[in-house]
Design a protein around this motif. Structure first.
Motif, mmCIF file in Angstrom:
data_model
loop_
_atom_site.group_PDB
_atom_site.id
_atom_site.type_symbol
_atom_site.label_atom_id
_atom_site.label_comp_id
_atom_site.label_asym_id
_atom_site.label_seq_id
_atom_site.Cartn_x
_atom_site.Cartn_y
_atom_site.Cartn_z
ATOM 1 N N ILE A 8 1.328 -6.411 6.403
ATOM 2 C CA ILE A 8 0.711 -4.926 6.541
ATOM 3 C C ILE A 8 0.841 -4.149 5.721
ATOM 4 C CG2 ILE A 8 0.802 -3.113 8.321
ATOM 5 C CD1 ILE A 8 -0.243 -5.532 9.697
ATOM 6 N N SER A 9 1.794 -4.285 4.766
ATOM 7 C CA SER A 9 1.913 -3.335 3.766
ATOM 8 C C SER A 9 1.106 -3.881 2.349
ATOM 9 C CB SER A 9 3.482 -3.156 3.274
ATOM 10 O OG SER A 9 3.722 -4.483 2.617
ATOM 11 N N ARG A 10 0.532 -4.855 2.273
ATOM 12 C CA ARG A 10 -0.149 -5.261 1.311
ATOM 13 C C ARG A 10 -1.688 -4.837 1.562
ATOM 14 N NH1 ARG A 10 -0.269 -11.651 0.748
ATOM 15 N NH2 ARG A 10 -1.408 -12.069 2.747
ATOM 16 N N GLU A 92 -12.530 -13.921 7.806
ATOM 17 C CA GLU A 92 -11.174 -14.171 7.431
ATOM 18 C C GLU A 92 -10.137 -13.538 7.975
ATOM 19 O OE1 GLU A 92 -10.709 -15.090 3.289
ATOM 20 O OE2 GLU A 92 -12.381 -15.935 3.071
ATOM 21 N N GLY A 93 -10.411 -12.684 9.037
ATOM 22 C CA GLY A 93 -9.610 -11.908 9.745
ATOM 23 C C GLY A 93 -8.588 -10.962 8.828
ATOM 24 N N LEU A 94 -9.068 -10.198 8.136
ATOM 25 C CA LEU A 94 -8.473 -9.050 7.254
ATOM 26 C C LEU A 94 -7.856 -8.103 7.923
ATOM 27 C CD1 LEU A 94 -11.283 -8.689 4.148
ATOM 28 C CD2 LEU A 94 -9.583 -10.664 4.581
ATOM 29 N N ASP A 95 -8.329 -7.569 9.075
ATOM 30 C CA ASP A 95 -7.556 -6.634 9.912
ATOM 31 C C ASP A 95 -6.335 -6.945 10.527
ATOM 32 O OD1 ASP A 95 -9.231 -8.317 11.392
ATOM 33 O OD2 ASP A 95 -9.752 -6.681 12.724
ATOM 34 N N ARG A 96 -5.997 -8.205 10.365
ATOM 35 C CA ARG A 96 -4.795 -8.917 10.973
ATOM 36 C C ARG A 96 -3.920 -9.344 9.756
ATOM 37 N NH1 ARG A 96 -8.566 -11.756 13.560
ATOM 38 N NH2 ARG A 96 -8.045 -13.615 12.390
ATOM 39 N N GLY A 115 -17.626 -0.305 8.559
ATOM 40 C CA GLY A 115 -17.184 0.388 10.016
ATOM 41 C C GLY A 115 -16.480 -0.493 10.846
ATOM 42 N N ARG A 116 -16.735 -1.651 11.118
ATOM 43 C CA ARG A 116 -15.970 -2.292 11.976
ATOM 44 C C ARG A 116 -14.463 -2.422 11.648
ATOM 45 N NH1 ARG A 116 -14.576 -7.224 11.780
ATOM 46 N NH2 ARG A 116 -15.849 -8.060 10.077
ATOM 47 N N LEU A 117 -14.521 -2.825 10.281
ATOM 48 C CA LEU A 117 -12.996 -2.980 10.005
ATOM 49 C C LEU A 117 -12.236 -1.708 10.171
ATOM 50 C CD1 LEU A 117 -13.359 -5.467 7.059
ATOM 51 C CD2 LEU A 117 -12.265 -6.042 9.172
ATOM 52 N N GLY A 118 -12.845 -0.955 9.887
ATOM 53 C CA GLY A 118 -12.309 0.601 9.870
ATOM 54 C C GLY A 118 -11.714 0.990 11.085
ATOM 55 N N SER A 119 -12.224 0.444 11.953
ATOM 56 C CA SER A 119 -11.705 0.864 13.602
ATOM 57 C C SER A 119 -10.318 0.429 13.699
ATOM 58 C CB SER A 119 -12.555 0.449 14.493
ATOM 59 O OG SER A 119 -12.847 -1.046 14.604
ATOM 60 N N THR A 120 -9.894 -0.829 13.065
ATOM 61 C CA THR A 120 -8.670 -1.293 13.214
ATOM 62 C C THR A 120 -7.590 -1.377 12.040
ATOM 63 O OG1 THR A 120 -9.589 -3.395 12.752
ATOM 64 C CG2 THR A 120 -9.432 -2.837 14.931
ATOM 65 N N VAL A 121 -7.942 -0.856 10.886
ATOM 66 C CA VAL A 121 -7.345 -0.989 9.702
ATOM 67 C C VAL A 121 -7.801 0.189 8.816
ATOM 68 C CG1 VAL A 121 -8.645 -2.740 8.385
ATOM 69 C CG2 VAL A 121 -6.318 -2.547 7.988
#
Length: 163
Positions: A8-10, A92-96, A115-121
């Motif tokens: 999560i920190s990287r 590639e599941g970047l948000d996880r 926009g999509r990724l920004g809703s979780t990360v």
């Protein structure tokens, strides 16, 4: 620090180098100079992952010859770098896996994924003002503006002055 916290920190940095340099054909020196300035500007972390998207074989070799530790994704043809980087964003599941995502392009084609990724990360868009599409700027959680052109001597002097 747990294994989950390390992930999560990287951050991951998805770089459309042709967009950033402002040319479809990048030289090794242009890539090195741009990356040195970029790394300083965003405070690139030791555990961060860098992915360069390119559209032609010349730029694959130029990135490799630059000595920058990065994964290269490519798709030849118009908007090839965008498509290759968007595939990474989609598949590639970047948000996880990452706490921060840097979309290093100003191309509007990234707006949906940002926009999509920004809703979780946390997603940052990094671009030159002149190359930043309005729809991408609106989709971004934050925008980091880079200078319009990076002169090698001026960039080196600025880094020496700060450091």
């Amino acid at each position: 620090m747990s294994k989950k916290q390390k992930f999560i920190s990287r951050a991951i940095h998805l770089v459309d180098i042709e967009n950033q340099v402002g040319s479809p054909r990048c030289s090794v020196d242009e890539i090195k100079d741009w990356f040195e300035h970029y790394s300083f500007t965003v405070n690139l972390g030791a555990l961060d992952i860098v992915v360069f998207g390119v559209t032609n074989i010349h730029n694959i070799f130029a990135v490799r010859q630059s000595g920058i530790s990065a994964r290269i994704v490519h798709k030849f043809g118009p908007d090839g770098a965008d498509i290759a980087l968007q595939t990474v964003m989609e598949d590639e599941g970047l948000d996880r896996r990452f706490g921060r995502i840097y979309c290093v392009s100003g191309d509007g084609g990234f707006a949906e994924q940002v926009g999509r990724l920004g809703s979780t990360v946390q997603v940052h868009v990094v671009a030159r003002r002149s190359a930043l599409a309005k729809c991408l700027e609106l989709a971004a959680g934050s925008v980091i503006l880079l200078p319009e052109a990076i002169d090698r001597k001026e960039a080196a002097a600025a880094l020496r002055h700060v450091g």
